[in-house]
Design a protein around this motif. Sequence first.
Motif, PDB file in Angstrom:
ATOM      1  N   GLU A   1       0.816  -1.201   0.000  1.00  0.00           N
ATOM      2  CA  GLU A   1       0.000   0.000   0.000  1.00  0.00           C
ATOM      3  C   GLU A   1       0.857   1.262   0.000  1.00  0.00           C
ATOM      4  OE1 GLU A   1      -3.240   0.443  -0.244  1.00  0.00           O
ATOM      5  OE2 GLU A   1      -3.597  -1.716  -0.474  1.00  0.00           O
ATOM      6  N   ALA A   2       2.081   1.174   0.520  1.00  0.00           N
ATOM      7  CA  ALA A   2       2.955   2.341   0.625  1.00  0.00           C
ATOM      8  C   ALA A   2       3.602   2.710  -0.703  1.00  0.00           C
ATOM      9  CB  ALA A   2       4.036   2.101   1.675  1.00  0.00           C
ATOM     10  N   ILE A   3       3.645   1.757  -1.645  1.00  0.00           N
ATOM     11  CA  ILE A   3       4.272   2.049  -2.941  1.00  0.00           C
ATOM     12  C   ILE A   3       3.307   2.882  -3.769  1.00  0.00           C
ATOM     13  CG2 ILE A   3       5.248   1.065  -5.051  1.00  0.00           C
ATOM     14  CD1 ILE A   3       5.830  -1.477  -3.462  1.00  0.00           C
ATOM     15  N   PRO A   4       3.676   4.097  -4.191  1.00  0.00           N
ATOM     16  CA  PRO A   4       2.773   4.949  -4.972  1.00  0.00           C
ATOM     17  C   PRO A   4       2.514   4.356  -6.354  1.00  0.00           C
ATOM     18  CG  PRO A   4       4.952   5.934  -4.880  1.00  0.00           C
ATOM     19  CD  PRO A   4       4.997   4.744  -3.969  1.00  0.00           C
ATOM     20  N   GLY A   5       1.339   4.677  -6.910  1.00  0.00           N
ATOM     21  CA  GLY A   5       1.028   4.215  -8.243  1.00  0.00           C
ATOM     22  C   GLY A   5       1.823   4.964  -9.288  1.00  0.00           C
ATOM     23  N   GLY A   6       1.797   4.473 -10.507  1.00  0.00           N
ATOM     24  CA  GLY A   6       2.535   5.116 -11.592  1.00  0.00           C
ATOM     25  C   GLY A   6       3.838   4.412 -11.865  1.00  0.00           C
ATOM     26  N   PRO A   7       4.462   4.778 -12.958  1.00  0.00           N
ATOM     27  CA  PRO A   7       5.694   4.085 -13.370  1.00  0.00           C
ATOM     28  C   PRO A   7       6.903   4.389 -12.500  1.00  0.00           C
ATOM     29  CG  PRO A   7       5.228   5.925 -14.847  1.00  0.00           C
ATOM     30  CD  PRO A   7       4.046   5.800 -13.946  1.00  0.00           C
ATOM     31  N   ALA A   8       6.879   5.510 -11.776  1.00  0.00           N
ATOM     32  CA  ALA A   8       8.069   5.874 -10.986  1.00  0.00           C
ATOM     33  C   ALA A   8       8.261   4.959  -9.790  1.00  0.00           C
ATOM     34  CB  ALA A   8       7.959   7.329 -10.525  1.00  0.00           C
ATOM     35  N   GLY A   9       7.200   4.580  -9.130  1.00  0.00           N
ATOM     36  CA  GLY A   9       7.311   3.723  -7.962  1.00  0.00           C
ATOM     37  C   GLY A   9       8.010   4.419  -6.810  1.00  0.00           C
ATOM     38  N   ALA A  10       8.810   3.672  -6.066  1.00  0.00           N
ATOM     39  CA  ALA A  10       9.527   4.225  -4.904  1.00  0.00           C
ATOM     40  C   ALA A  10      10.793   3.423  -4.657  1.00  0.00           C
ATOM     41  CB  ALA A  10       8.631   4.221  -3.664  1.00  0.00           C
ATOM     42  N   SER A  11      11.775   4.096  -4.075  1.00  0.00           N
ATOM     43  CA  SER A  11      13.033   3.423  -3.731  1.00  0.00           C
ATOM     44  C   SER A  11      12.918   2.819  -2.341  1.00  0.00           C
ATOM     45  CB  SER A  11      14.190   4.423  -3.780  1.00  0.00           C
ATOM     46  OG  SER A  11      13.999   5.424  -2.780  1.00  0.00           O
ATOM     47  N   VAL A  12      13.896   1.984  -1.999  1.00  0.00           N
ATOM     48  CA  VAL A  12      13.898   1.365  -0.670  1.00  0.00           C
ATOM     49  C   VAL A  12      13.953   2.416   0.428  1.00  0.00           C
ATOM     50  CG1 VAL A  12      15.188  -0.136   0.900  1.00  0.00           C
ATOM     51  CG2 VAL A  12      14.835  -0.825  -1.475  1.00  0.00           C
ATOM     52  N   PRO A  13      14.866   3.444   0.331  1.00  0.00           N
ATOM     53  CA  PRO A  13      14.885   4.474   1.377  1.00  0.00           C
ATOM     54  C   PRO A  13      13.534   5.187   1.529  1.00  0.00           C
ATOM     55  CG  PRO A  13      16.885   4.594   0.087  1.00  0.00           C
ATOM     56  CD  PRO A  13      15.994   3.640  -0.618  1.00  0.00           C
ATOM     57  N   ASP A  14      12.868   5.436   0.399  1.00  0.00           N
ATOM     58  CA  ASP A  14      11.545   6.077   0.466  1.00  0.00           C
ATOM     59  C   ASP A  14      10.552   5.199   1.225  1.00  0.00           C
ATOM     60  OD1 ASP A  14      12.390   8.268  -0.969  1.00  0.00           O
ATOM     61  OD2 ASP A  14      11.707   7.488  -2.910  1.00  0.00           O
ATOM     62  N   LEU A  15      10.594   3.906   0.966  1.00  0.00           N
ATOM     63  CA  LEU A  15       9.661   2.990   1.616  1.00  0.00           C
ATOM     64  C   LEU A  15       9.974   2.806   3.092  1.00  0.00           C
ATOM     65  CD1 LEU A  15       9.297   0.340  -1.232  1.00  0.00           C
ATOM     66  CD2 LEU A  15       7.645   2.091  -0.558  1.00  0.00           C
TER      67      LEU A  15
ATOM     68  N   VAL B   1       4.775  -6.716  -7.537  1.00  0.00           N
ATOM     69  CA  VAL B   1       5.644  -5.588  -7.841  1.00  0.00           C
ATOM     70  C   VAL B   1       6.771  -6.041  -8.764  1.00  0.00           C
ATOM     71  CG1 VAL B   1       5.153  -4.454  -5.628  1.00  0.00           C
ATOM     72  CG2 VAL B   1       7.131  -6.002  -5.831  1.00  0.00           C
ATOM     73  N   GLN B   2       7.466  -5.062  -9.324  1.00  0.00           N
ATOM     74  CA  GLN B   2       8.665  -5.348 -10.106  1.00  0.00           C
ATOM     75  C   GLN B   2       9.698  -4.264  -9.853  1.00  0.00           C
ATOM     76  OE1 GLN B   2       7.282  -3.277 -14.350  1.00  0.00           O
ATOM     77  NE2 GLN B   2       7.875  -5.401 -14.322  1.00  0.00           N
ATOM     78  N   ARG B   3      10.987  -4.667 -10.025  1.00  0.00           N
ATOM     79  CA  ARG B   3      12.075  -3.715  -9.795  1.00  0.00           C
ATOM     80  C   ARG B   3      12.493  -3.084 -11.107  1.00  0.00           C
ATOM     81  NH1 ARG B   3      17.671  -4.580  -6.295  1.00  0.00           N
ATOM     82  NH2 ARG B   3      18.548  -2.517  -6.782  1.00  0.00           N
ATOM     83  N   VAL B   4      12.625  -1.748 -11.091  1.00  0.00           N
ATOM     84  CA  VAL B   4      13.094  -0.998 -12.250  1.00  0.00           C
ATOM     85  C   VAL B   4      14.239  -0.124 -11.767  1.00  0.00           C
ATOM     86  CG1 VAL B   4      12.515   0.603 -14.095  1.00  0.00           C
ATOM     87  CG2 VAL B   4      10.771  -0.995 -13.240  1.00  0.00           C
ATOM     88  N   GLY B   5      15.471  -0.558 -12.010  1.00  0.00           N
ATOM     89  CA  GLY B   5      16.631   0.162 -11.473  1.00  0.00           C
ATOM     90  C   GLY B   5      16.635   0.072  -9.960  1.00  0.00           C
ATOM     91  N   SER B   6      16.697   1.217  -9.316  1.00  0.00           N
ATOM     92  CA  SER B   6      16.709   1.249  -7.850  1.00  0.00           C
ATOM     93  C   SER B   6      15.312   1.424  -7.264  1.00  0.00           C
ATOM     94  CB  SER B   6      17.613   2.400  -7.360  1.00  0.00           C
ATOM     95  OG  SER B   6      17.099   3.642  -7.813  1.00  0.00           O
ATOM     96  N   HIS B   7      14.309   1.475  -8.144  1.00  0.00           N
ATOM     97  CA  HIS B   7      12.937   1.697  -7.687  1.00  0.00           C
ATOM     98  C   HIS B   7      12.086   0.430  -7.857  1.00  0.00           C
ATOM     99  CE1 HIS B   7      12.528   6.307  -7.370  1.00  0.00           C
ATOM    100  NE2 HIS B   7      13.820   5.992  -7.301  1.00  0.00           N
ATOM    101  N   TRP B   8      11.018   0.406  -7.068  1.00  0.00           N
ATOM    102  CA  TRP B   8      10.035  -0.686  -7.142  1.00  0.00           C
ATOM    103  C   TRP B   8       8.664  -0.064  -7.480  1.00  0.00           C
ATOM    104  CZ3 TRP B   8      11.282  -5.883  -6.267  1.00  0.00           C
ATOM    105  CH2 TRP B   8      12.594  -6.108  -5.794  1.00  0.00           C
ATOM    106  N   ARG B   9       7.960  -0.737  -8.392  1.00  0.00           N
ATOM    107  CA  ARG B   9       6.633  -0.220  -8.741  1.00  0.00           C
ATOM    108  C   ARG B   9       5.606  -1.352  -8.753  1.00  0.00           C
ATOM    109  NH1 ARG B   9       7.507   1.226 -15.155  1.00  0.00           N
ATOM    110  NH2 ARG B   9       7.635  -0.944 -15.954  1.00  0.00           N
TER     111      ARG B   9
END
Length: 409
Positions: free
Chosen positions: A360-374, A398-406
Motif C-alpha cells: 500500500e505504501a508504494i505509490p502508483g505510476g511508473p516511478a514507484g519508490a526506492s527502498v529508502p523512500d519505503l 511488484v517489479q524492480r526498475v533500477g533502484s525503484h520498485w513499482r
Amino acid sequence: MTERAERQTALDLTAGTGPHTGPRTGADTGAGAVRAALPGEERLARVALTRLVEPGTTAVGRWLRSRSAAELIELVRTGQEVPELSLDQQRLEVLRRRLALTDPVADLERLRAIGGRFLVPTDAEWPSQLADLADAQPIGLWVLGTGSLRLLALRSVALVGARACTAYGAHVATELAAALAERGWVVCSGAAYGIDAAAHRGALAVGGMTVAVLACGVDVRYPRGNSELIGRIAEQGQLLSELPPGEHPNRFRFVLRNRVLAALTRGTVVVEAAVRSGALSTARRAQELNRHTMGVCGPVTSELSAGVHALIRGGGATLVTDAAEVAEQIGSIGADLAPPRDSRPRPRDLLHHAAAQLLEAIPGGPAGASVPDLVLRTGFPADQVRKELYGLCSLGFVQRVGSHWRVIR
C-alpha cells in the motif's frame, strides 16, 4: 363472417331465431337442451356476456367449461331459470333488461374502428396459461395493439407496486423494466400511477414491448394523468382488458384485474408496497397459480416497503435486486443465469500484515519508490523492506526498475 351476417346473428340472439335453426319451440329451449353454436354466434355471445357479468364470475366460468355462451344468452333472453348459476327471478330479470340494451356487433365495430379486436379461448392468439384460472378464466379479452398476445405472454413478467411510490421505488421500477426489456422480456403492469407507470416508461424508453392490463375498457384512458402513456403503450405495445369498450373502473375491478396479470405472466415482481397495498393481491394470486413471485428490498424505514419485506420474510417471495436475478427466476434453466457474485478473497487479502502495508505504501505510476523512500513511509527496517519487496515480486505484485520498485497489480 361478414358484418351483415354478424348483425343478423346478433338479431337472432335477441329474437330467438336463426337461419340455421328456424323458430325455437318450448321443447328445445330448456336448460337441458344443448345446441351447437356457430363460431361467429359464440363470439358474439361472449361479447354480450362481458356486458352482463363482472370479470371472474366463477358460476359463468363453470358453465362455459362444458356449455356454450350462446346457449346461456338464449336462456337469459327467454327468462328461463338457470340452476347452475343460482339466479333468482329478480336477478334474472335484471340480466334480461341488460341483455336487451346490449349490441355485441356495435361493440366489436367500436373497437375495430380504433384497431382493436376481441379474443376468445378458441383463438390461436389466446394465451393458454390463462386456463390456470379455472372457473375464473376470462370470458374473452379485448385487445388494442399489434402483435400476438399469446407469443408476447410466453416471455413476460409483471412489475407492480404502490401508486404513491417513492422516488427510490420509481427509479428501481424504471431500471428493472428497461433492463428486462433489453433482455427480450415483455414488461406487464396495470398502467396506474406510481410503480406501474414507471415500469411501462422504462420498457418504452429502450424500445421494448410492454402490455397494460386494464380495469376499464381499452378505449378508456384511465387514469387521465397517464393518458399520453396509455396511448404510447397502445402504439408500441398492447392494452388488454376483460371489460367491453366504454366501461370504467371501480375498486373491485382493479382486484379482479390482478388475477389476469398474475396468470398471464411468468412471474411477478413487487417493487414497492405497503402492508395493505393492492399490489400484494397480484403477488398472492401469482403464488396461488404457482408463478414465480419476487420482491425488491427497500429502506427499512419506509412504510411503502413494509409489505414487500413481509412478503419476503414470510417466504412468499424471492429477493431480487436487478434484472439478471429476475430473469434467472423466470427464464429458461441454464440459459438465463445471473452472473455470480464473487465473494472470494482477492490475492491481496491473503498477504500478511507487513507485506500488505508495504504494498500500500508504494505509490502508483511508473516511478514507484526506492527502498529508502519505503523505509520512511512504513517505518520498517531497510532489510525487512527488501525482503518483503522480493517476496511481493515473487508473487507478481511488484517489479524492480533500477533502484525503484513499482506496483504491477
